[in-house]
Scaffold this motif. Structure first.
Motif, mmCIF file in Angstrom:
data_model
loop_
_atom_site.group_PDB
_atom_site.id
_atom_site.type_symbol
_atom_site.label_atom_id
_atom_site.label_comp_id
_atom_site.label_asym_id
_atom_site.label_seq_id
_atom_site.Cartn_x
_atom_site.Cartn_y
_atom_site.Cartn_z
ATOM 1 N N GLY A 1 -26.571 40.808 18.324
ATOM 2 C CA GLY A 1 -25.433 41.113 17.467
ATOM 3 C C GLY A 1 -25.805 41.227 16.000
ATOM 4 N N VAL A 2 -26.691 40.350 15.534
ATOM 5 C CA VAL A 2 -27.097 40.371 14.123
ATOM 6 C C VAL A 2 -27.932 41.607 13.808
ATOM 7 C CG1 VAL A 2 -28.530 39.184 12.414
ATOM 8 C CG2 VAL A 2 -26.935 37.872 13.832
ATOM 9 N N ARG B 1 -21.020 45.993 16.290
ATOM 10 C CA ARG B 1 -19.931 45.235 15.676
ATOM 11 C C ARG B 1 -18.867 46.133 15.080
ATOM 12 N NH1 ARG B 1 -24.448 42.869 13.144
ATOM 13 N NH2 ARG B 1 -23.619 43.454 11.090
ATOM 14 N N ALA C 1 -21.742 35.697 25.025
ATOM 15 C CA ALA C 1 -22.019 34.374 24.467
ATOM 16 C C ALA C 1 -21.238 33.297 25.217
ATOM 17 C CB ALA C 1 -21.654 34.357 22.979
ATOM 18 N N THR D 1 -28.258 43.036 25.786
ATOM 19 C CA THR D 1 -27.293 41.960 25.991
ATOM 20 C C THR D 1 -27.149 41.633 27.466
ATOM 21 O OG1 THR D 1 -26.080 42.642 24.012
ATOM 22 C CG2 THR D 1 -24.915 41.228 25.568
ATOM 23 N N LEU E 1 -27.318 32.453 24.727
ATOM 24 C CA LEU E 1 -26.515 32.457 23.501
ATOM 25 C C LEU E 1 -27.343 32.913 22.309
ATOM 26 C CD1 LEU E 1 -23.947 31.739 21.908
ATOM 27 C CD2 LEU E 1 -24.779 29.372 21.797
ATOM 28 N N GLY E 2 -28.557 32.376 22.171
ATOM 29 C CA GLY E 2 -29.409 32.763 21.047
ATOM 30 C C GLY E 2 -29.787 34.228 21.089
ATOM 31 N N VAL F 1 -26.739 36.373 20.101
ATOM 32 C CA VAL F 1 -26.535 36.322 18.650
ATOM 33 C C VAL F 1 -27.572 37.206 17.939
ATOM 34 C CG1 VAL F 1 -26.678 34.821 16.623
ATOM 35 C CG2 VAL F 1 -25.443 34.055 18.663
ATOM 36 N N LEU G 1 -20.246 41.219 23.076
ATOM 37 C CA LEU G 1 -21.087 40.171 22.503
ATOM 38 C C LEU G 1 -20.432 38.797 22.654
ATOM 39 C CD1 LEU G 1 -22.223 42.014 19.243
ATOM 40 C CD2 LEU G 1 -23.689 41.392 21.173
#
Length: 433
Positions: free
Chosen positions: A396-397, A403, A297, A232, A389-390, A393, A293
């Protein structure tokens, strides 16, 4: 929400004397370090009038950090971290004194000056992993985020005040006075480290040489929560670092007026300081991974909006928002990483953080400059922000551990008042590993 839970949490300063001394020492030495950097830049420019030589100052500082960082981290995990930091800090003091002597008596040629700067950076490369490992050993887990926020605001204060003070002192008393002040401020850091308790490595300590480095890298690779935190950070800096584009943005929005160029960095700093002062809003949250995260973002989106903004003052507002998001992300990331790193690996993980923190922005600024040269400044900023940003994400996914709620790794706390703490026992791995 109560005001006391919104503002910067100073509980670690009030309740922990070793941390308080360390914070004061590092704040003062950070201020002196920024003054010294201005003096080096000024001295090199006076001798060469060359932007290439001025740029080489950053290279002289960065190369030792990148080249020696992981090996220094392995050494930190084999020895008493306090004694090692004392040695490294003393080395920095000696280098500052040598800089002061040449500044007062016989200025070195630019190449000699950069060699001395590089030598001092070697000591910084060793001291960085050691000092980064102090906080999780000094503070209880519930105060770690607050301690990191306090460290962040000290860094930002030095970044705001140090260059201005350095310029005034160099212009009135000469560069030697800047270096002498730097050496003097290091004595506060030296005293603070001297008063720390013993900090022996946990377990059997790191294996020597390259094997210890590889063990640290293997831990990073197999630990999703820490790997995701570092990725990140790379996404935010490598893909969206805007600093190299500030002169171009200044030319587009303010007609290239040099008096307005500093507004861009100031806007970022103002946002960062504001976030630090209001850090109670996020340091007490139970999911620092989510905080990291989201703030990363926001950093990317803010910089994309800065690139797309037609009004210069709106652009500065987006930069302030980006600065605030950066501070939140740095504190949350540090909380995640240090909370999930075993005691015996703190040095090597801190070294990896240091390298990512050094190389990411430098490469990110290079990327931004290359994209702007091929397209435009707005394209470089907007594309970088959206790519950031992408990437955030995606991290995070693919990293559900980030999370979830924080699982704090138990570790022995340093004894209060500076008395020695017992060596740490080897901890069992957590489910996150």
């Amino acid at each position: 929400m109560k005001l006391s839970t919104t503002l910067l949490d100073v509980t670690p300063l009030r309740s922990n004397a070793p941390f308080r001394r360390l914070w004061i020492g590092r704040t003062l030495s950070g201020l002196g370090g920024q003054m010294s950097l201005v003096a080096v830049m000024f001295q090199v420019w006076q001798e060469t009038q060359s932007p290439v030589w001025s740029g080489a100052v950053g290279l002289a500082q960065a190369l030792p950090l990148v080249a020696l960082g992981l090996f220094a981290g392995a050494v930190v995990d084999r020895v008493d971290r306090r004694r090692f930091s004392l040695l490294m800090t003393a080395g920095q003091v000696v280098c500052s004194l040598l800089l002061a002597l040449q500044g007062f008596l016989a200025p070195l040629p630019p190449a000699g000056l950069l060699v001395l700067v590089a030598v001092q950076s070697c000591f910084v490369a060793g001291n960085g992993p050691a000092t980064r490992s102090f906080l999780p050993l000094l503070l209880p887990p519930h105060q770690l985020a607050a301690g990191l926020a306090l460290s962040r605001i000290a860094f930002q204060g030095a970044l705001l005040l140090g260059p201005a003070l350095g310029g005034v002192v160099a212009g009135t008393l000469g560069v030697g006075a800047c270096y002498a002040i730097d050496a003097l401020t290091f004595t506060a850091a030296l005293y603070a480290v001297f008063r720390l308790p013993r900090m022996e490595p946990g377990g059997a300590g790191a294996r020597p040489g390259v094997r210890g480095v590889l063990d640290g890298l293997a831990f990073l690779a197999r630990t999703p929560v820490i790997r995701g935190a570092l990725l990140t950070d790379l996404a935010a800096t490598l893909l969206a670092m805007p600093v190299s584009l500030f002169p171009l943005a200044n030319a587009e929005h303010f007609g290239g007026d040099p008096s307005t160029l500093g507004l861009f960095l100031t806007a970022v700093a103002v946002g960062g300081v504001a976030a630090s002062l209001l850090s109670g809003t996020f340091t007490r949250l139970p999911r620092p991974g989510v905080v990291m995260l989201v703030s990363s973002a926001v950093w990317g989106v803010s910089l994309a909006l800065f690139g797309a903004a037609s009004d210069p003052w709106a652009g500065l507002a987006f930069l302030a928002l980006a600065g605030a998001a950066d501070t939140v992300s740095v504190v949350a990331r540090g909380t995640v990483v240090q909370s999930h790193t075993p005691t015996e690996l703190l040095g090597r993980v801190a070294a990896a953080e240091q390298i990512v923190g050094q190389a990411g922005p430098d490469l990110g600024n290079l990327r931004a400059g290359l994209v702007a040269d091929a397209t435009s400044g707005a394209t470089a900023l907007v594309s970088g922000g959206l790519l950031c940003l992408g990437a955030v994400v995606a991290v995070g996914v693919t990293t559900p551990e980030l999370r979830g709620p924080q699982r704090v790794r138990p570790r022995p706390a340093a004894a209060p008042g500076g008395s020695p703490a017992p060596p740490a026992a080897k901890e069992a791995p957590t489910p996150l590993e």
